[in-house]
Design an enzyme around this catalytic site. Structure first.
Site, PDB file in Angstrom:
ATOM      1  N   CYS A 128      -4.498 -15.539  97.395  1.00 12.63           N
ATOM      2  CA  CYS A 128      -4.570 -15.996  95.873  1.00 12.63           C
ATOM      3  C   CYS A 128      -5.965 -15.103  95.144  1.00 12.63           C
ATOM      4  O   CYS A 128      -7.006 -14.942  96.138  1.00 12.63           O
ATOM      5  CB  CYS A 128      -4.645 -17.410  95.701  1.00 12.63           C
ATOM      6  SG  CYS A 128      -5.833 -18.424  96.575  1.00 12.63           S
ATOM      7  N   ARG A 162      -1.668   2.699  92.029  1.00 10.03           N
ATOM      8  CA  ARG A 162      -1.723   2.428  90.547  1.00 10.03           C
ATOM      9  C   ARG A 162      -2.927   1.371  90.642  1.00 10.03           C
ATOM     10  O   ARG A 162      -3.398   1.165  89.615  1.00 10.03           O
ATOM     11  CB  ARG A 162      -0.499   1.780  90.166  1.00 10.03           C
ATOM     12  CG  ARG A 162      -0.172   0.495  90.766  1.00 10.03           C
ATOM     13  CD  ARG A 162       1.315  -0.159  90.497  1.00 10.03           C
ATOM     14  NE  ARG A 162       1.602  -0.957  91.328  1.00 10.03           N
ATOM     15  CZ  ARG A 162       1.299  -2.201  91.519  1.00 10.03           C
ATOM     16  NH1 ARG A 162       0.442  -2.713  90.679  1.00 10.03           N
ATOM     17  NH2 ARG A 162       1.623  -3.183  92.499  1.00 10.03           N
ATOM     18  N   HIS A 220       2.001  -8.809 101.645  1.00  6.26           N
ATOM     19  CA  HIS A 220       3.258  -8.745 101.028  1.00  6.26           C
ATOM     20  C   HIS A 220       4.271  -7.890 101.725  1.00  6.26           C
ATOM     21  O   HIS A 220       5.116  -7.036 101.296  1.00  6.26           O
ATOM     22  CB  HIS A 220       3.105  -7.986  99.564  1.00  6.26           C
ATOM     23  CG  HIS A 220       2.134  -8.680  99.057  1.00  6.26           C
ATOM     24  ND1 HIS A 220       1.456  -9.895  99.089  1.00  6.26           N
ATOM     25  CD2 HIS A 220       1.230  -8.130  97.800  1.00  6.26           C
ATOM     26  CE1 HIS A 220       0.438 -10.062  98.144  1.00  6.26           C
ATOM     27  NE2 HIS A 220       0.247  -9.209  97.455  1.00  6.26           N
ATOM     28  N   ASP A 261      -0.120 -15.839  95.672  1.00  9.81           N
ATOM     29  CA  ASP A 261      -0.490 -14.587  94.869  1.00  9.81           C
ATOM     30  C   ASP A 261      -0.724 -15.091  93.522  1.00  9.81           C
ATOM     31  O   ASP A 261      -1.031 -14.274  92.582  1.00  9.81           O
ATOM     32  CB  ASP A 261       0.607 -13.579  95.019  1.00  9.81           C
ATOM     33  CG  ASP A 261      -0.108 -12.200  94.608  1.00  9.81           C
ATOM     34  OD1 ASP A 261      -1.173 -11.855  94.825  1.00  9.81           O
ATOM     35  OD2 ASP A 261       0.748 -11.333  93.564  1.00  9.81           O
TER      36      ASP A 261
HETATM   37  O1  LIG Z   1      -6.197  -6.865  93.696  1.00 14.47           O
HETATM   38  C1  LIG Z   1      -5.323  -6.859  92.955  1.00 14.47           C
HETATM   39  O2  LIG Z   1      -5.495  -6.010  91.838  1.00 14.47           O
HETATM   40  C2  LIG Z   1      -4.009  -6.922  93.230  1.00 14.47           C
HETATM   41  C3  LIG Z   1      -2.920  -6.319  92.500  1.00 14.47           C
HETATM   42  C4  LIG Z   1      -1.654  -6.462  93.115  1.00 14.47           C
HETATM   43  C5  LIG Z   1      -0.500  -5.656  92.517  1.00 14.47           C
HETATM   44  O3  LIG Z   1      -0.559  -5.395  91.402  1.00 14.47           O
HETATM   45  O4  LIG Z   1       0.470  -5.561  93.254  1.00 14.47           O
HETATM   46  O5  LIG Z   1      -1.295  -7.375  94.170  1.00 14.47           O
HETATM   47  C6  LIG Z   1      -2.276  -8.098  94.700  1.00 14.47           C
HETATM   48  O6  LIG Z   1      -2.002  -8.936  95.555  1.00 14.47           O
HETATM   49  C7  LIG Z   1      -3.792  -7.791  94.253  1.00 14.47           C
END
Ligand SMILES: O=C(O)c1cc(C(=O)O)oc(=O)c1
Length: 304
Positions: A32, A130, A181, A256
């Protein structure tokens, strides 16, 4: 002056339902984030998005609402290598949170020791284009060499299609590896597709830990965890179930929250908890996934 949110930004769910699935006592939410609050902890100039605020108080309120005991707070890319918001949250948790930081290769031993004292137990390397500018492998190897003596691990975030070119580098890192993930599989492919097979072999060969998190991000056909949906993200279930059964002693789960960069919908976090028994089908597997494994990695020697 605070920067406006990225256009189309979806804020975290303000009123998550109470989960029907009772999490076992000692459950760890092992993935998280906190965002800001921006007025107190400004976002990094090099960030790729500007989120809503998601404070430590709001994270801890969600923890209590869901029946979670502990959190692992992962540095979000919108804060770059300024770990102050994450560290502030970990320090405020009274020992109920650990952190995963982002550091630069020139980080000093004293800075690492201070992060360790605050509760940080790993660094995150992000290869998702990205979200970050590419970092040279040499710089990441330098970081891995510096953190290894502290007993920390490296958290890896990458897309499934990039694993073939990254696997050799990952295997060379001198610290335990944790993958975010499930390595972002393409869930439109069958679970026994060679691409996911390659990921499973990588996990096997390198004793990798895997977060079976983020069905809301990986799902293509849904249905989303909203409006009481009992069978959310059915297309992701076979992938997560496969990892949970093959690697029962090295899987981790996380919400998350606050779900950065979702563009389609914002899940009800209570229903994300209800997804857990669909991927870990027995109480024994649930206990390993939710309690025993994350405790071993983040609170070794402590009982839940
Ligand atoms: O640190 C982050 O910006 C981030 C972004 C995403 C995502 O955009 O997939 O997922 C995450 O677990 C962490």
């Amino acid at each position: 002056m605070t920067a406006p949110k990225t256009p189309g930004w979806l804020d975290w769910h303000a009123d998550p339902s109470t989960p029907r699935f009772r999490l076992p006592p000692g459950t760890v939410d092992a993935h998280c984030h906190v965002f800001g609050p921006q007025a107190e902890f400004p976002f990094a100039p090099e960030r790729k998005y500007t989120p809503c605020d998601a404070s430590k108080e709001q994270l801890f309120a969600l923890r209590d609402h869901l029946g979670v005991s502990r959190n692992v707070i992962v540095q979000a890319t919108c804060h770059g290598a300024d770990n102050s918001a994450m560290v502030d949250a970990v320090r405020a948790s009274g020992g109920r949170a650990r952190g995963v930081a982002t550091v630069r290769p020139e980080v000093s031993e004293a800075e690492l020791r201070e992060l360790d004292a605050a509760g940080v137990r790993g660094v995150r390397f992000n290869f998702v284009r990205r979200l970050v500018d590419a970092a040279p492998h040499e710089a990441l190897s330098t970081i891995a060499r510096k953190i290894a003596p502290l007993g920390w691990h490296v958290v890896l975030y990458f897309e499934a299609a990039d694993l073939p070119e990254l696997a050799g580098f990952f295997g060379s890192l001198p610290a335990p590896l944790v993958v975010d993930h499930m390595g972002r599989p393409d869930v439109r492919k069958p679970v026994d597709d060679p691409e996911f097979g390659r990921f499973l072999r990588f996990v096997e060969r390198n004793d990798v830990w895997v977060k079976v998190s983020c069905p809301e991000r990986l799902s293509v056909s849904g249905p989303p965890a909203l409006h009481g949906e009992r069978h959310a993200y059915t297309d992701v279930v076979p992938f997560a179930r496969r990892v949970v059964t093959e690697f029962e002693d090295r899987v981790l789960w996380g919400t998350d929250w606050p779900h950065p960069n979702l563009t389609d919908h914002m899940p009800d976090d209570g229903l994300l908890v209800d997804y857990v028994p669909r991927i870990a089908e027995t109480p024994a597997l649930q206990r390993k996934l939710l309690v025993d494994n994350p405790m071993r990695l983040y609170w070794p020697g402590e009982t839940a």
